[in-house]
Design a protein around this motif. Sequence first.
Motif, PDB file in Angstrom:
ATOM      1  N   GLY A 344     -17.601  44.212  32.960  1.00 47.68           N
ATOM      2  CA  GLY A 344     -18.315  45.388  33.459  1.00 47.68           C
ATOM      3  C   GLY A 344     -17.750  46.016  34.711  1.00 47.68           C
ATOM      4  N   LEU A 345     -16.568  45.578  35.145  1.00 52.48           N
ATOM      5  CA  LEU A 345     -15.957  46.144  36.348  1.00 52.48           C
ATOM      6  C   LEU A 345     -15.027  47.301  35.986  1.00 52.48           C
ATOM      7  N   PRO A 346     -15.254  48.496  36.515  1.00 54.00           N
ATOM      8  CA  PRO A 346     -14.282  49.582  36.326  1.00 54.00           C
ATOM      9  C   PRO A 346     -13.041  49.292  37.170  1.00 54.00           C
ATOM     10  N   ILE A 347     -11.879  49.252  36.560  1.00 52.75           N
ATOM     11  CA  ILE A 347     -10.631  48.951  37.247  1.00 52.75           C
ATOM     12  C   ILE A 347      -9.685  50.139  37.082  1.00 52.75           C
ATOM     13  N   ILE A 348      -9.281  50.713  38.201  1.00 53.63           N
ATOM     14  CA  ILE A 348      -8.391  51.875  38.211  1.00 53.63           C
ATOM     15  C   ILE A 348      -7.058  51.431  38.795  1.00 53.63           C
ATOM     16  N   VAL A 349      -5.956  51.727  38.088  1.00 56.59           N
ATOM     17  CA  VAL A 349      -4.665  51.158  38.450  1.00 56.59           C
ATOM     18  C   VAL A 349      -3.569  52.220  38.496  1.00 56.59           C
ATOM     19  N   ALA A 350      -2.509  51.914  39.228  1.00 52.44           N
ATOM     20  CA  ALA A 350      -1.318  52.756  39.282  1.00 52.44           C
ATOM     21  C   ALA A 350      -0.470  52.519  38.039  1.00 52.44           C
ATOM     22  N   SER A 351       0.153  53.578  37.535  1.00 50.08           N
ATOM     23  CA  SER A 351       0.954  53.446  36.312  1.00 50.08           C
ATOM     24  C   SER A 351       2.285  52.760  36.555  1.00 50.08           C
ATOM     25  N   GLY A 352       2.784  52.826  37.798  1.00 50.73           N
ATOM     26  CA  GLY A 352       4.084  52.238  38.110  1.00 50.73           C
ATOM     27  C   GLY A 352       5.099  53.300  38.477  1.00 50.73           C
ATOM     28  N   ASN A 353       6.171  52.868  39.146  1.00 50.78           N
ATOM     29  CA  ASN A 353       7.143  53.808  39.706  1.00 50.78           C
ATOM     30  C   ASN A 353       8.557  53.600  39.172  1.00 50.78           C
ATOM     31  N   SER A 354       8.675  53.134  37.952  1.00 50.26           N
ATOM     32  CA  SER A 354       9.988  52.835  37.390  1.00 50.26           C
ATOM     33  C   SER A 354      10.467  53.879  36.398  1.00 50.26           C
ATOM     34  N   ALA A 355       9.769  55.012  36.306  1.00 52.26           N
ATOM     35  CA  ALA A 355      10.148  56.089  35.386  1.00 52.26           C
ATOM     36  C   ALA A 355      10.292  55.565  33.958  1.00 52.26           C
ATOM     37  N   SER A 356       9.369  54.719  33.563  1.00 56.75           N
ATOM     38  CA  SER A 356       9.416  54.112  32.232  1.00 56.75           C
ATOM     39  C   SER A 356       8.022  54.145  31.606  1.00 56.75           C
ATOM     40  N   ASP A 357       7.886  53.536  30.458  1.00 56.24           N
ATOM     41  CA  ASP A 357       6.619  53.528  29.736  1.00 56.24           C
ATOM     42  C   ASP A 357       5.594  52.663  30.475  1.00 56.24           C
ATOM     43  N   ALA A 358       4.460  53.256  30.837  1.00 53.78           N
ATOM     44  CA  ALA A 358       3.412  52.516  31.545  1.00 53.78           C
ATOM     45  C   ALA A 358       2.841  51.386  30.708  1.00 53.78           C
ATOM     46  N   CYS A 359       2.990  51.472  29.401  1.00 54.61           N
ATOM     47  CA  CYS A 359       2.506  50.392  28.534  1.00 54.61           C
ATOM     48  C   CYS A 359       3.296  49.108  28.740  1.00 54.61           C
ATOM     49  N   GLU A 360       4.451  49.218  29.376  1.00 58.71           N
ATOM     50  CA  GLU A 360       5.281  48.049  29.653  1.00 58.71           C
ATOM     51  C   GLU A 360       5.052  47.494  31.051  1.00 58.71           C
TER      52      GLU A 360
END
Length: 509
Positions: A344-360
């Motif tokens: 039940g915790l809303p978690i907001i995150v950074a996508s990352g800074n590697s200019a790549s797929d955030a799914c990775e």
Amino acid sequence: MYFKPLSFLFCLFSITLFVNATSNTSDHHPAVSKDQRYIVQLKPTTDIENFIPNLLKGIFDLIGDVIDDIGDFLEDATHLDDSKKLAKRTNPVQVFDSFDIDGSFKALSTRIEKDSLLGSMLSHFDEIVGIIPDEVIKFDLPKPQSLRRRYYMRHTPDNVYAEGKLVKNSSSAQESSTKNATNPHTLQQKNAPWNLARITQRKPDPKAPYVYPESSGEGVRIYVIDDGVNKDHKDFDGRVSWGFSAIGNDSTTQIGGGHGTHVSGIIGGQEYGVAKNVTIVSVQVLKKNGEGSVSSLLSGVQWVVKDAKKHAKKSIVNMSLGIPSIAPSADTLDQAITAAAKGGLPIIVASGNSASDACEVVPAGNPNVYTVAASDKTDTLDPRSCYGKCVAITAPGVNVESDYIGGNNATATMSGTSMAAPHVTGIAALILQDLDDPSPKSLFAALTSFATKNVIKENRPHTVNLLAFNKVDEPKKSNQTTTTTKKQPKKKSDSKKKSSSNKKSSSKD
């Protein structure tokens, strides 16, 4: 019980020979830790208190009955001190701590002195689902020294630590804010930083004021899982506390390296923050150089889950950090994040800074979190921002000024998705208490439905074109109501990971 030195050494020698023999027949080959520290992940159904003595006894069953009176030995090895921490050792396995995140993720922090035991433990104990090195992870956080790299801190020629740089030295942004003539329940911050003005306007206007509700997130608790916070900074006005540290308890350590302070300032600083009345709780899992162990992150997440239960439906987590999904520890961390989110915790995150797929990236690729990419002052996607179907929204993240370390008025200008995520966390705090259903799903749907559509330039394939928007001063539409209602989502042909199935209409519009 007493051991003769030679007999005991012979036992240890026998243990080593037997373990080496058993390991050669094992099909499991977990990665080896250089310092012999491991995270032993368990099935969620495991009773940890009962499993630990069974584990220690079972280790000796594996290597042979080489020590007499094993019951006395185990009684000493599994003794719990007054703080309930598991700290006594047996050879060759030592248990330091246990993790239980909302009953869905369970693990042990251990020292396993014989690498050859790893495969045998996986085969012998049904409760164990994985063993990974409790490695030290180096997170690539912005820092003042790295001026040559676009992604790192930028500042004016003035000393970034200079006192008095904040707010043209005012006591708070709210004192310089005025009532909004079009909506008496909102305030306007004039001469606001460009990034704040941008999230309150449908079209870019750097000279526009930042408009926000009078409540401004009051009563909402934000957990910043990061490298610490300069809690005595004047911009926080006493609303920051040190909740937990896996690094150290002294004040110098808990201030951290500045990254968490900058993130916190964007979330809730009175001058630089989106939600100017929120309560911010520092959860320190990284050293000031950006290093943190797997066990540090797990202990931080576990602490947040337990503490947030005291503040039901009023808590949000910001994680401006991440590791590649191919890292040995990534899957374990991802499962811990899933357990926290599903609790039940809303978690907001950074996508990352590697200019790549955030799914990775973990946790950016986790389907249970809300992932944020970064844009600049012209609404252009930052070329270093991670992208793709795991991104839920974009927010300002280039050349963002906020609070810093080195003084109670210190500020810094930094760039990255680390700066974008806290904008969305701040907006989430503004709207959380107005939602009839403050679940993560409902909150994320509201953030998505509020967003400004199709303004991100140079967007990447399979990435949503949505810019974060706080929707505070937008005129009411005829079909708006004062409550949040669920609507059936319209069928779309796009490939967005996170679609909005809930739409919210606020009485403060």
